[in-house]
Write a protein that holds these residues in place. Structure first.
Motif, PDB file in Angstrom:
ATOM      1  N   SER A  42      -2.745  -1.665   0.965  1.00 32.73           N
ATOM      2  CA  SER A  42      -2.293  -1.655   2.361  1.00 32.73           C
ATOM      3  C   SER A  42      -3.500  -2.009   3.229  1.00 32.73           C
ATOM      4  O   SER A  42      -4.448  -1.232   3.362  1.00 32.73           O
ATOM      5  CB  SER A  42      -1.765  -0.261   2.738  1.00 32.73           C
ATOM      6  OG  SER A  42      -1.908  -0.050   4.130  1.00 32.73           O
ATOM      7  N   GLY A  43      -3.454  -3.190   3.827  1.00 32.57           N
ATOM      8  CA  GLY A  43      -4.597  -3.647   4.618  1.00 32.57           C
ATOM      9  C   GLY A  43      -4.922  -2.721   5.781  1.00 32.57           C
ATOM     10  O   GLY A  43      -6.075  -2.576   6.173  1.00 32.57           O
ATOM     11  N   PHE A  44      -3.886  -2.097   6.341  1.00 35.23           N
ATOM     12  CA  PHE A  44      -4.131  -1.203   7.465  1.00 35.23           C
ATOM     13  C   PHE A  44      -4.836   0.070   6.989  1.00 35.23           C
ATOM     14  O   PHE A  44      -5.678   0.633   7.699  1.00 35.23           O
ATOM     15  CB  PHE A  44      -2.812  -0.882   8.182  1.00 35.23           C
ATOM     16  CG  PHE A  44      -2.221  -2.083   8.873  1.00 35.23           C
ATOM     17  CD1 PHE A  44      -2.831  -2.617   9.995  1.00 35.23           C
ATOM     18  CD2 PHE A  44      -1.075  -2.699   8.390  1.00 35.23           C
ATOM     19  CE1 PHE A  44      -2.311  -3.737  10.639  1.00 35.23           C
ATOM     20  CE2 PHE A  44      -0.538  -3.816   9.016  1.00 35.23           C
ATOM     21  CZ  PHE A  44      -1.152  -4.341  10.149  1.00 35.23           C
ATOM     22  N   LYS A  54       5.044   5.938   6.650  1.00 38.69           N
ATOM     23  CA  LYS A  54       4.076   4.883   6.951  1.00 38.69           C
ATOM     24  C   LYS A  54       2.673   5.281   6.493  1.00 38.69           C
ATOM     25  O   LYS A  54       2.280   6.445   6.587  1.00 38.69           O
ATOM     26  CB  LYS A  54       4.025   4.616   8.466  1.00 38.69           C
ATOM     27  CG  LYS A  54       5.299   4.059   9.070  1.00 38.69           C
ATOM     28  CD  LYS A  54       5.680   2.677   8.591  1.00 38.69           C
ATOM     29  CE  LYS A  54       4.817   1.574   9.155  1.00 38.69           C
ATOM     30  NZ  LYS A  54       5.358   0.228   8.750  1.00 38.69           N
ATOM     31  N   VAL A  55       1.933   4.290   6.006  1.00 37.37           N
ATOM     32  CA  VAL A  55       0.508   4.464   5.738  1.00 37.37           C
ATOM     33  C   VAL A  55      -0.249   3.389   6.524  1.00 37.37           C
ATOM     34  O   VAL A  55       0.312   2.314   6.754  1.00 37.37           O
ATOM     35  CB  VAL A  55       0.177   4.350   4.225  1.00 37.37           C
ATOM     36  CG1 VAL A  55       0.848   5.473   3.459  1.00 37.37           C
ATOM     37  CG2 VAL A  55       0.550   2.999   3.630  1.00 37.37           C
ATOM     38  N   PRO A  56      -1.479   3.656   6.946  1.00 38.79           N
ATOM     39  CA  PRO A  56      -2.229   4.871   6.674  1.00 38.79           C
ATOM     40  C   PRO A  56      -1.755   6.046   7.524  1.00 38.79           C
ATOM     41  O   PRO A  56      -1.232   5.876   8.626  1.00 38.79           O
ATOM     42  CB  PRO A  56      -3.651   4.491   7.081  1.00 38.79           C
ATOM     43  CG  PRO A  56      -3.462   3.525   8.209  1.00 38.79           C
ATOM     44  CD  PRO A  56      -2.252   2.723   7.811  1.00 38.79           C
ATOM     45  N   SER A 105      -3.094   2.623  12.195  1.00 43.41           N
ATOM     46  CA  SER A 105      -4.538   2.388  12.049  1.00 43.41           C
ATOM     47  C   SER A 105      -5.245   2.206  13.391  1.00 43.41           C
ATOM     48  O   SER A 105      -6.391   2.641  13.547  1.00 43.41           O
ATOM     49  CB  SER A 105      -4.803   1.187  11.132  1.00 43.41           C
ATOM     50  OG  SER A 105      -4.209   0.013  11.644  1.00 43.41           O
ATOM     51  N   ALA A 106      -4.572   1.584  14.357  1.00 40.68           N
ATOM     52  CA  ALA A 106      -5.244   1.367  15.648  1.00 40.68           C
ATOM     53  C   ALA A 106      -5.570   2.708  16.307  1.00 40.68           C
ATOM     54  O   ALA A 106      -6.681   2.911  16.821  1.00 40.68           O
ATOM     55  CB  ALA A 106      -4.366   0.516  16.561  1.00 40.68           C
ATOM     56  N   TYR A 163      -1.514  -9.793   9.325  1.00 37.16           N
ATOM     57  CA  TYR A 163      -1.247  -8.914   8.176  1.00 37.16           C
ATOM     58  C   TYR A 163       0.239  -8.589   7.960  1.00 37.16           C
ATOM     59  O   TYR A 163       0.743  -8.664   6.824  1.00 37.16           O
ATOM     60  CB  TYR A 163      -2.100  -7.626   8.235  1.00 37.16           C
ATOM     61  CG  TYR A 163      -2.283  -7.104   6.843  1.00 37.16           C
ATOM     62  CD1 TYR A 163      -3.346  -7.538   6.057  1.00 37.16           C
ATOM     63  CD2 TYR A 163      -1.339  -6.257   6.255  1.00 37.16           C
ATOM     64  CE1 TYR A 163      -3.487  -7.135   4.739  1.00 37.16           C
ATOM     65  CE2 TYR A 163      -1.462  -5.856   4.945  1.00 37.16           C
ATOM     66  CZ  TYR A 163      -2.536  -6.292   4.199  1.00 37.16           C
ATOM     67  OH  TYR A 163      -2.651  -5.905   2.889  1.00 37.16           O
TER      68      TYR A 163
HETATM   69  N1  LIG Z   1       0.812  -0.706  12.729  1.00 41.57           N
HETATM   70  C1  LIG Z   1       0.663   0.092  11.544  1.00 41.57           C
HETATM   71  C2  LIG Z   1       1.246  -0.666  10.368  1.00 41.57           C
HETATM   72  C3  LIG Z   1       1.216   0.171   9.103  1.00 41.57           C
HETATM   73  C4  LIG Z   1       2.087  -0.441   8.036  1.00 41.57           C
HETATM   74  O1  LIG Z   1       2.963  -1.273   8.282  1.00 41.57           O
HETATM   75  N2  LIG Z   1       1.876   0.034   6.821  1.00 41.57           N
HETATM   76  C5  LIG Z   1       2.672  -0.429   5.712  1.00 41.57           C
HETATM   77  C6  LIG Z   1       1.790  -0.628   4.498  1.00 41.57           C
HETATM   78  S1  LIG Z   1       0.582  -1.895   4.839  1.00 41.57           S
HETATM   79  C7  LIG Z   1       3.730   0.625   5.409  1.00 41.57           C
HETATM   80  O2  LIG Z   1       3.535   1.794   5.685  1.00 41.57           O
HETATM   81  N3  LIG Z   1       4.868   0.188   4.856  1.00 41.57           N
HETATM   82  C8  LIG Z   1       5.933   1.060   4.494  1.00 41.57           C
HETATM   83  C9  LIG Z   1       7.074   0.999   5.446  1.00 41.57           C
HETATM   84  O3  LIG Z   1       6.985   0.313   6.491  1.00 41.57           O
HETATM   85  O4  LIG Z   1       8.080   1.641   5.170  1.00 41.57           O
HETATM   86  C10 LIG Z   1      -0.817   0.418  11.325  1.00 41.57           C
HETATM   87  O5  LIG Z   1      -1.666  -0.303  11.871  1.00 41.57           O
HETATM   88  O6  LIG Z   1      -1.128   1.419  10.655  1.00 41.57           O
END
Ligand SMILES: N[C@@H](CCC(=O)N[C@@H](CS)C(=O)NCC(=O)O)C(=O)O
Length: 203
Positions: free
Chosen positions: A9-11, A48-50, A63-64, A102
């Motif tokens: 997960s890039g974030f 959601k991660v992180p 992450s922001a 991303y």
């Molecule tokens: N804007 C969020 C985006 C986080 C995000 O989209 N994470 C993805 C993994 S990279 C995730 O949690 N995906 C699972 C989902 O959306 O259910 C951030 O910057 O943390």
């Protein structure tokens, strides 16, 4: 503190790189939002991660927001972004490109999971087009050192995270060192630093 999420997960990765560069210790919970759903939801109810679980039990997602809090913790002098003016604007512009690239990489990955006859070719082409425009913008701005004032910042972190994810997993053969030599060199410079080298993503 506990950082929830995998390096793929890039974030999550950009958050971990930030914490390591700032010298903020954390425990890494290598939980995947898709395959470890229940475990992730114990910290991050929406999955959601992180997610950053603070020592007092509070949890912060996105992450922001997490990076904003980390920068506040260390103070403006140590924050990995210029404090004001044109350098700050430049960093924010570059970060904006990276954080827009991303999710398109993620969308491409999600499309690749569908059986071939269920994939929406026009959507895939649109995502690739957006990603390539983003990388061209990042390539044009890259030089021989770090992006802004030749000081490692969030702009470099996000660009490297995006470039490596695309080159290694999502668009190998398209996002290459040949097509994006300055981004490749930026990535090589970053990989000499433990915060980057110790968070290499794997599927
Ligand atoms: N804007 C969020 C985006 C986080 C995000 O989209 N994470 C993805 C993994 S990279 C995730 O949690 N995906 C699972 C989902 O959306 O259910 C951030 O910057 O943390």
């Amino acid at each position: 503190m506990k950082l929830v999420g995998p390096w793929i997960s890039g974030f999550t990765r950009r958050t971990a790189i930030t914490m390591k560069l700032l010298g903020i210790p954390f425990e890494h919970l290598d939980l995947n939002a898709y395959t470890d759903k229940e475990a992730v939801r114990r910290y991050s109810p929406m999955g959601k991660v992180p997610a950053l679980a603070l020592d007092n039990g509070e949890v912060l997602i996105d992450s922001a927001g997490i990076i904003d809090m980390l920068h506040e913790m260390v103070g403006p002098g140590k924050a990995l972004i210029p404090q004001s003016g044109a350098p700050r604007l430049k960093a924010l512009q570059l970060i904006g490109i990276g954080t827009s690239i991303y999710p398109k990489l993620t969308a491409l990955y999600d499309e690749s999971l569908r059986p071939e006859n269920y994939r929406l070719q026009s959507a895939i082409e649109g995502f690739v087009e957006q990603v390539m425009i983003g990388f061209r913008l990042l390539e044009e701005e890259a030089g021989d050192g770090w992006y802004v004032n030749d000081t490692l910042s969030q702009a470099d972190i996000m660009a490297v995270v995006c470039y490596q994810a695309a080159a290694q997993f999502i668009l190998p053969g398209v996002v290459t060192a040949e097509n994006f030599p300055r981004l490749a060199a930026l990535s090589d410079r970053a990989m000499k630093i433990d915060a980057f080298a110790s968070t290499v993503p794997h599927l």
